[in-house]
Design a protein around this motif. Structure first.
Motif, PDB file in Angstrom:
ATOM      1  N   ASN A   6     118.173 -19.861  75.392  1.00 41.00           N
ATOM      2  CA  ASN A   6     118.461 -18.448  75.134  1.00 41.00           C
ATOM      3  C   ASN A   6     119.475 -18.272  74.019  1.00 41.00           C
ATOM      4  OD1 ASN A   6     116.707 -17.613  77.147  1.00 41.00           O
ATOM      5  ND2 ASN A   6     118.309 -17.637  78.705  1.00 41.00           N
ATOM      6  N   SER A   9     117.764 -19.127  70.698  1.00 34.92           N
ATOM      7  CA  SER A   9     116.815 -18.070  70.355  1.00 34.92           C
ATOM      8  C   SER A   9     117.545 -16.834  69.833  1.00 34.92           C
ATOM      9  CB  SER A   9     115.977 -17.704  71.577  1.00 34.92           C
ATOM     10  OG  SER A   9     115.115 -16.638  71.279  1.00 34.92           O
ATOM     11  N   ALA A  10     118.607 -16.431  70.506  1.00 35.55           N
ATOM     12  CA  ALA A  10     119.372 -15.262  70.066  1.00 35.55           C
ATOM     13  C   ALA A  10     119.996 -15.497  68.705  1.00 35.55           C
ATOM     14  CB  ALA A  10     120.452 -14.925  71.094  1.00 35.55           C
ATOM     15  N   LYS A  12     118.925 -17.566  66.364  1.00 31.59           N
ATOM     16  CA  LYS A  12     117.863 -17.654  65.353  1.00 31.59           C
ATOM     17  C   LYS A  12     117.259 -16.298  65.031  1.00 31.59           C
ATOM     18  CE  LYS A  12     113.355 -19.603  64.443  1.00 31.59           C
ATOM     19  NZ  LYS A  12     112.123 -19.979  65.066  1.00 31.59           N
ATOM     20  N   ASN A  13     117.068 -15.484  66.038  1.00 37.04           N
ATOM     21  CA  ASN A  13     116.355 -14.217  65.872  1.00 37.04           C
ATOM     22  C   ASN A  13     117.267 -13.013  65.664  1.00 37.04           C
ATOM     23  OD1 ASN A  13     113.841 -15.519  66.258  1.00 37.04           O
ATOM     24  ND2 ASN A  13     114.195 -15.506  68.460  1.00 37.04           N
ATOM     25  N   GLY A  14     118.542 -13.255  65.468  1.00 41.53           N
ATOM     26  CA  GLY A  14     119.493 -12.153  65.338  1.00 41.53           C
ATOM     27  C   GLY A  14     119.470 -11.452  63.997  1.00 41.53           C
ATOM     28  N   GLY A  15     118.814 -12.022  63.024  1.00 44.46           N
ATOM     29  CA  GLY A  15     118.707 -11.377  61.721  1.00 44.46           C
ATOM     30  C   GLY A  15     120.029 -11.230  60.990  1.00 44.46           C
ATOM     31  N   VAL A  21     124.012  -9.110  67.984  1.00 46.25           N
ATOM     32  CA  VAL A  21     123.647 -10.216  68.883  1.00 46.25           C
ATOM     33  C   VAL A  21     124.707 -10.381  69.976  1.00 46.25           C
ATOM     34  CG1 VAL A  21     123.288 -12.708  69.044  1.00 46.25           C
ATOM     35  CG2 VAL A  21     122.273 -11.426  67.160  1.00 46.25           C
TER      36      VAL A  21
END
Length: 79
Positions: A6, A9-10, A12-15, A21
């Protein structure tokens, strides 16, 4: 070990939205303190201090001393 997927993933995908985040992590509830600490370290290292929201360090005790320690570690790693 259960929260590592988790956290990654957070991160990596936080932009690049460090504040978003960390806020999403805090709002998810449960055992989020450790994941928040790891996320903060990962995202802060990636973004750099200049990209962080001032609210993240405004009330930090010994802010100047901590900053100096971080700079010393970074300088040592650059050698």
């Amino acid at each position: 070990e259960q929260s590592v997927p988790n956290v990654l993933s957070a991160a990596k995908n936080g932009g690049g939205d460090v504040w978003g985040v960390l806020l999403a992590n805090a709002n998810r509830g449960g055992e989020n303190v450790h994941t928040g600490a790891v996320l903060g370290a990962l995202l802060g290292a990636e973004a750099g201090a200049a990209a962080l929201a001032p609210e993240l360090s405004a009330g930090l005790a010994n802010k100047v001393e901590i900053g100096a320690e971080i700079e010393a570690v970074v300088a040592a790693l650059d050698q």
